[in-house]
Design a protein around this motif. Structure first.
Motif, short mmCIF file in Angstrom:
data_model
loop_
_atom_site.label_atom_id
_atom_site.label_comp_id
_atom_site.label_asym_id
_atom_site.label_seq_id
_atom_site.Cartn_x
_atom_site.Cartn_y
_atom_site.Cartn_z
N ALA A 50 -1.98 2.18 -4.65
CA ALA A 50 -1.83 3.62 -4.41
C ALA A 50 -3.18 4.27 -4.14
CB ALA A 50 -1.15 4.28 -5.61
N LEU A 51 -3.36 4.78 -2.94
CA LEU A 51 -4.61 5.43 -2.54
C LEU A 51 -4.36 6.91 -2.30
CD1 LEU A 51 -7.52 5.61 -1.44
CD2 LEU A 51 -6.63 4.82 0.78
N TRP A 52 -5.08 7.73 -3.03
CA TRP A 52 -5.05 9.18 -2.79
C TRP A 52 -6.43 9.57 -2.28
CZ3 TRP A 52 -3.83 13.46 -7.00
CH2 TRP A 52 -3.71 14.69 -6.36
N VAL A 53 -6.53 9.76 -0.97
CA VAL A 53 -7.80 10.11 -0.33
C VAL A 53 -8.18 11.53 -0.73
CG1 VAL A 53 -8.97 10.49 1.87
CG2 VAL A 53 -7.38 8.56 1.61
N VAL A 54 -9.44 11.70 -1.12
CA VAL A 54 -9.89 13.01 -1.57
C VAL A 54 -11.15 13.41 -0.81
CG1 VAL A 54 -11.25 12.03 -3.47
CG2 VAL A 54 -10.53 14.41 -3.58
N GLY A 55 -11.31 14.69 -0.65
CA GLY A 55 -12.52 15.21 -0.01
C GLY A 55 -12.44 16.72 0.11
N THR A 56 -13.50 17.29 0.64
CA THR A 56 -13.55 18.74 0.82
C THR A 56 -13.90 19.08 2.26
OG1 THR A 56 -15.83 18.67 -0.01
CG2 THR A 56 -14.11 19.36 -1.56
N ASP A 57 -13.54 20.29 2.63
CA ASP A 57 -13.79 20.80 3.98
C ASP A 57 -15.08 21.63 3.97
OD1 ASP A 57 -11.91 21.41 6.67
OD2 ASP A 57 -13.46 22.90 6.28
N HIS A 58 -15.86 21.51 5.04
CA HIS A 58 -17.14 22.23 5.08
C HIS A 58 -16.97 23.74 5.24
CE1 HIS A 58 -16.27 21.44 9.35
NE2 HIS A 58 -16.97 22.53 9.61
N PRO B 99 0.82 -1.22 0.00
CA PRO B 99 0.00 0.00 0.00
C PRO B 99 0.85 1.26 0.00
CG PRO B 99 0.05 -0.95 2.20
CD PRO B 99 0.78 -1.91 1.30
N PHE B 100 0.33 2.29 -0.62
CA PHE B 100 0.94 3.62 -0.57
C PHE B 100 -0.21 4.62 -0.46
CE2 PHE B 100 2.44 7.64 -2.12
CZ PHE B 100 3.69 7.75 -1.54
N THR B 101 -0.16 5.47 0.56
CA THR B 101 -1.31 6.31 0.87
C THR B 101 -0.91 7.76 1.08
OG1 THR B 101 -2.23 4.41 2.05
CG2 THR B 101 -3.33 6.54 2.37
N TYR C 205 -3.18 3.27 7.35
CA TYR C 205 -2.68 4.18 8.40
C TYR C 205 -1.52 3.49 9.09
CZ TYR C 205 -2.43 7.63 12.10
OH TYR C 205 -1.98 8.63 12.94
N PRO C 206 -0.38 4.20 9.26
CA PRO C 206 -0.11 5.59 8.89
C PRO C 206 -0.07 5.78 7.36
CG PRO C 206 1.51 4.78 10.48
CD PRO C 206 0.76 3.60 9.98
N ASN C 207 -0.39 7.01 6.95
CA ASN C 207 -0.18 7.38 5.56
C ASN C 207 1.33 7.40 5.29
OD1 ASN C 207 -2.69 10.02 5.71
ND2 ASN C 207 -2.96 7.82 5.84
N ASP C 208 1.71 7.33 4.03
CA ASP C 208 3.14 7.33 3.71
C ASP C 208 3.71 8.74 3.61
OD1 ASP C 208 4.03 4.39 2.86
OD2 ASP C 208 1.93 4.71 2.33
N LEU C 209 2.92 9.66 3.13
CA LEU C 209 3.45 10.99 2.81
C LEU C 209 2.35 12.02 2.93
CD1 LEU C 209 5.66 12.88 1.44
CD2 LEU C 209 4.70 12.13 -0.76
N LEU C 210 2.70 13.20 3.40
CA LEU C 210 1.81 14.36 3.32
C LEU C 210 2.56 15.46 2.57
CD1 LEU C 210 -0.88 15.79 4.18
CD2 LEU C 210 0.47 16.84 5.99
N ILE C 211 1.93 16.00 1.54
CA ILE C 211 2.48 17.15 0.83
C ILE C 211 1.64 18.36 1.20
CG2 ILE C 211 2.85 18.19 -1.44
CD1 ILE C 211 3.51 15.46 -2.52
N SER C 212 2.29 19.40 1.67
CA SER C 212 1.56 20.54 2.23
C SER C 212 2.35 21.82 2.00
CB SER C 212 1.35 20.32 3.74
OG SER C 212 0.99 21.51 4.41
N GLY C 213 1.64 22.93 1.89
CA GLY C 213 2.29 24.22 1.90
C GLY C 213 2.83 24.50 3.29
N PHE C 214 3.96 25.17 3.37
CA PHE C 214 4.54 25.45 4.68
C PHE C 214 3.64 26.36 5.51
CE2 PHE C 214 6.13 29.09 2.22
CZ PHE C 214 5.89 30.14 3.10
N ASP C 215 2.75 27.11 4.84
CA ASP C 215 1.92 28.08 5.55
C ASP C 215 0.85 27.43 6.42
OD1 ASP C 215 0.90 27.22 3.11
OD2 ASP C 215 -0.34 28.98 2.83
N ILE C 216 0.60 26.12 6.26
CA ILE C 216 -0.36 25.46 7.15
C ILE C 216 0.33 24.39 8.00
CG2 ILE C 216 -2.43 25.99 5.82
CD1 ILE C 216 -2.28 23.18 4.61
#
Length: 899
Positions: free
Chosen positions: A75-83, A36-38, A508-519
């Protein structure tokens, strides 16, 4: 095999292939036995539209997930939106206002129902736009932070944190937005420079006390005079000799008559103003901390404003009635508390005027010293944020931060680039309680009920709360939870938690998080806190922090500056593949990305070059390879391209392991453009035998696979148009890098390329007519070079415009000389060009280039120019200097060849 058209339409290709991938379930093929890769996407606001930051963030994630999918992983890329609590409520309220209605015309349940209606009709824009970018997300399992399962996880988390003593209710200062009548997070506060004032007032000392200089008052300075109605102290530095004798003495506040102490605190700077500051703990974050150190309990701190920022009576009842009901500032032409306080202090003779002088030396008095004030505004409401003392729910972030800090220290969480570790630790080690309640209707309503005495009962349902409270009548807390509270559960709440499942165990755990440094703090750190608290393990093993996308001049993009770039406009103009490749090629660890439309256009040209290469191969009988393994090859040029293909796979694999997106993109770019298109195709023109066709087809297939994560649409189109395939490219096999690289072939073709390039350069610099073929004489050639010349004679003749090659010492008449390794290649020019005129031309051009180079060098070595000129002017001078220096070197080399 379908004949390739001359041109391609990115928009048509993109829409067709994305629909095909999604319909066939190819973003998440069934691979139960695969490793798995998440990853999880930072859930964009449901109200949002794709901006350039989204484009960077999601492109990088899609590159990774496509790469790992091609490597055969589950390879799982979890997707969704924030309310998006405030943003969504604001959108719906605006719609109601346009219809002559307002939120309070409805019950809470009816208003929330209207928000759900809006989401069903209009809440999918951002997800459609992510599809246009090519994001291969697991849409079949799309999540929403307010869906039933995720909401259950949010409520469970709140209750569990409360049970564990990690969540509590407290009175503290918050960022209060008077427009929304709600607390907001730091991320929702936008600091702007505002023209304001710095007022100085005399605060009388009580009981006849005087300073050492005989003054019966202390002068305090403030940018917020209205808050003096809730002052509770004056602070001075304990080491300031001017005030040592009055520490502990009383001040008599003029307007309210309130008596309070002069307190000693390091917050007061002896060098700033008078060195004395008024302390309003209920309306300033620094003053709040001073007040606590002075012994004030939060419950005893005075609050002079209501939720709309209008003046209300303080607990001690000392604000005069004439101030009650005033807004904090002027509003609708009516003076506010600020203007009325200044006027009254001036009338009492307690305003210290700001004095300036005219050109003639005449003194001019004004009420305040003009100052540019850094002022906090609500990023959505546009009103000034008020530090406001109120009861809210808080998470004990200090305790939750311990485990994530240890995980970073011991390597269970790797932060890339590592330079962000210092920032991470600095924030986590000084973390403050996290305010998680918001005064809104849209969101997860806090699972707390109060009895008539205000005692809270926290439970997952009203029935459970009632059981805890006994027969007491209960009322539910009307507030909702901060959206960052719910999104902090994203790595495990999206996988079914609190229910235990195979999906949760596997991903879980996920393998990687890609994020802007601002959050990093608002989201990343909080995910680490919640994940380690509830799952007992890190949320992801690696955290990659990318920079911002800035305007071409390096400025931050903003609507007010008019420099915002619309990624959808770029996709319309150049195609998604070109924008994606730009983002990856420009993403260098630790640096921001400067937007450059010309580069995006350049990568559109790169796609065109790839397309034309495919057409050339097709016209020469090259079809899709039938083997994942490299074909057997004897010709050096074919062995060379196989070796270069393997080297490129290795380079990309290394870069992806290190998350160096720019290195990966540049490796495939240079291989495709320089080695395959510019040289391999050129070297094999006219000699396409069966071996070459097999090798060319195999190498081109590897190119399509390697390029697919970066440019998925055009590669998938070419994959399917160039021959019969077992599967779509999106689920093909990543190339193997296990072959031994053929160093002999690499060395020979590298020599050939250098020799042809040098010949072409010399011909261009010396103005040799393009059609002229030269009889080249070779001097000092080794046996290996002689064998190479024999093998590559046809290529040299065709690409180097060589009529003949012979071995000797010299030639009669003028000539140009080229040295490649140990051998000298002599190009006879007698009768081909006017050598004397050419020498004169080159000498004149060299003198001009050196003059301009030296002039620019002089400017750049002048500190006055470098320090005072505009940055863009200095940058342009450096660029011009580099160009002129290179031009001078080139001309000098050309002259030396003719010597």
């Amino acid at each position: 095999m379908t004949e390739l058209p001359k041109t391609f339409d990115p928009a048509e290709i993109e829409s067709r292939w994305y629909a095909h991938w999604e319909e066939k379930g190819l973003f998440r093929p069934e691979r139960p036995d695969a490793e798995p890769f998440t990853i999880v996407n930072p859930p964009p606001n449901v109200t949002g539209s794709l901006h350039i930051g989204h484009a960077l963030d999601n492109t990088l994630q899609d590159i990774v997930i496509r790469y790992e999918r091609l490597r055969g992983k589950d390879a799982l890329w979890v997707v969704g939106t924030d309310h998006a609590g405030i943003a969504t409520q604001m959108v719906v309220e605006r719609q109601l206002n346009a219809q002559g209605q307002k939120r309070t015309d409805f019950s809470r349940d009816d208003f929330v129902a209207k928000v759900w209606e809006w989401k069903a009709e209009s809440g999918g824009a951002i997800t459609r736009q992510l599809r246009r970018l090519g994001c291969s997300m697991d849409w079949a399992n799309e999540r929403f932070t307010m869906d039933e399962g995720f909401s259950r996880a949010v409520i469970k988390t709140f209750v569990e944190l409360h049970k564990r003593g990690l969540l509590y209710r407290d009175k503290r200062l918050v960022n209060w937005d008077p427009h929304f009548r709600s607390a907001i997070s730091d991320l929702e506060v936008e600091t702007k420079e505002v023209k304001g004032g710095f007022w100085h007032f005399r605060y009388p000392l009580a009981d006849g006390v005087k300073l050492a200089n005989g003054a019966d008052h202390i002068v305090v300075a403030t940018t917020r005079p209205e808050t003096m109605l809730a002052d509770m102290a004056v602070a001075v530095n304990p080491e300031d000799p001017r005030y040592k004798d009055v520490i502990g003495k009383d001040i008599l506040q003029p307007i309210t008559g309130r008596r309070f102490k002069v307190v000693a605190d390091d917050h007061a700077d002896p060098e700033l103003g008078s060195g004395a500051v008024k302390i309003t703990p209920g309306h300033d974050f620094n003053d709040f901390e001073v007040g606590k150190r002075a012994g004030f309990r939060a419950a005893d701190m005075l609050n002079m404003l209501d939720a709309d920022a209008n003046v209300v009576q303080t607990a001690d009842g000392l604000i005069p009635d004439r101030f009650l009901g005033l807004h904090r500032f002027t509003r609708d032409g009516v003076d506010g508390a600020r203007e009325r306080v200044v006027a009254e202090m001036k009338a009492l003779g307690l305003l210290v005027p700001h004095v300036t002088r005219t050109k003639d030396g005449e003194e001019v008095e004004s009420d305040a010293e003009p100052r540019t004030i850094q002022t906090p505004f609500g990023d959505r409401s546009g009103v000034v944020i008020e530090p406001w003392l109120t009861d809210q729910w808080y998470v004990d972030a200090e305790k939750l931060a311990v485990a994530p800090m240890q995980a970073v220290r011991d390597g269970r969480i790797e932060i890339v680039p590592r330079t962000w570790e210092k920032t991470f630790f600095n924030w986590m080690e000084n973390i403050q309680p996290w305010c998680v309640s918001r005064q809104l209707w849209w969101g997860h309503q806090i699972p707390a009920w109060y009895d008539e005495d205000g005692n809270p009962f926290v439970a997952e349902s009203e029935e459970e709360a009632q059981a805890l409270a006994g027969n007491r009548k209960l009322t539910r807390d009307p507030d909702v939870l901060d959206t960052w509270f719910s999104s902090a559960l994203w790595p495990f709440g999206t996988l079914g938690w609190p229910e235990q499942s195979a999906t949760l165990d596997r991903h879980y755990p996920n393998d990687l998080l890609i994020s802007g440094f601002d959050i990093l703090f608002f989201w990343d750190a909080r995910m680490a806190m919640q994940g380690m608290e509830f799952m007992g393990d890190v949320p992801w093993r690696k955290l990659y922090l990318h920079g911002l996308v800035r305007a071409a001049d390096g400025q931050k993009m903003s609507k007010s500056k008019g420099n915002v770039v619309d990624p959808l406009g770029l996709i319309d103009k150049f195609g998604a593949d070109a924008l994606r490749f730009f983002m990856s090629a420009m993403e260098s660890q630790g640096r921001d990305v400067k937007m450059d439309e010309k580069r995006v256009e350049g990568y559109r040209n790169f796609a065109t070059k790839l397309w034309n290469a495919a057409r050339f191969l097709q016209s020469n009988g090259v079809t899709a390879s039938t083997s994942h393994e490299a074909p057997a090859a004897e010709a050096p040029v074919n062995r060379w391209i196989i070796a270069e293909t393997v080297a490129t796979v290795q380079a990309i694999d290394t870069a992806m392991t290190e998350l160096r997106f720019d290195a990966a993109a540049n490796a495939i770019y240079h291989f495709v453009w320089d080695q395959f298109c510019d040289w391999y195709i050129e070297l094999t023109k006219g000699s396409m035998d069966e071996e070459t066709r097999a090798v060319a087809g195999w190498a081109f297939d590897q190119i399509l696979v390697m390029l697919h994560p970066f440019m998925p649409f055009i590669t998938e189109e070419l994959w399917n148009l160039t021959g019969a395939r077992e599967s779509e490219l999106i689920v093909a096999r990543w190339p193997q890098a296990l072959y031994a690289i053929d160093a002999q072939a690499q060395t020979e073709i590298d020599w050939l390329i250098r020799l042809i390039s040098a010949m072409r350069t010399a011909r261009t610099e010396l103005n040799v007519p393009p059609g002229a073929k030269l009889a080249v004489v070779v001097h000092d050639a080794s046996e290996e070079t002689r064998r190479r010349i024999d093998r590559q004679g046809a290529a040299l003749a065709r690409l180097g415009r060589v009529e003949s090659l012979s071995f000797g010492e010299t030639v009669a008449g003028g000539a140009a000389q080229i040295v490649v390794d140990e051998a000298t290649f002599i190009l006879p020019l007698e009768g081909v060009i006017d050598i004397a005129a050419e020498k004169a031309r080159l000498a004149k051009a060299l003198t001009a280039a050196e003059k301009e180079r030296d002039s620019l060098s002089g400017r750049l070595s002048n500190p006055s120019f470098v320090e005072k000129a505009k940055p863009e002017a200095v940058a342009k001078a450096r660029e011009d200097h580099g160009e002129k220096a290179a031009e001078a070197e080139r001309l000098k080399a050309a002259l030396e060849r003719l010597a």
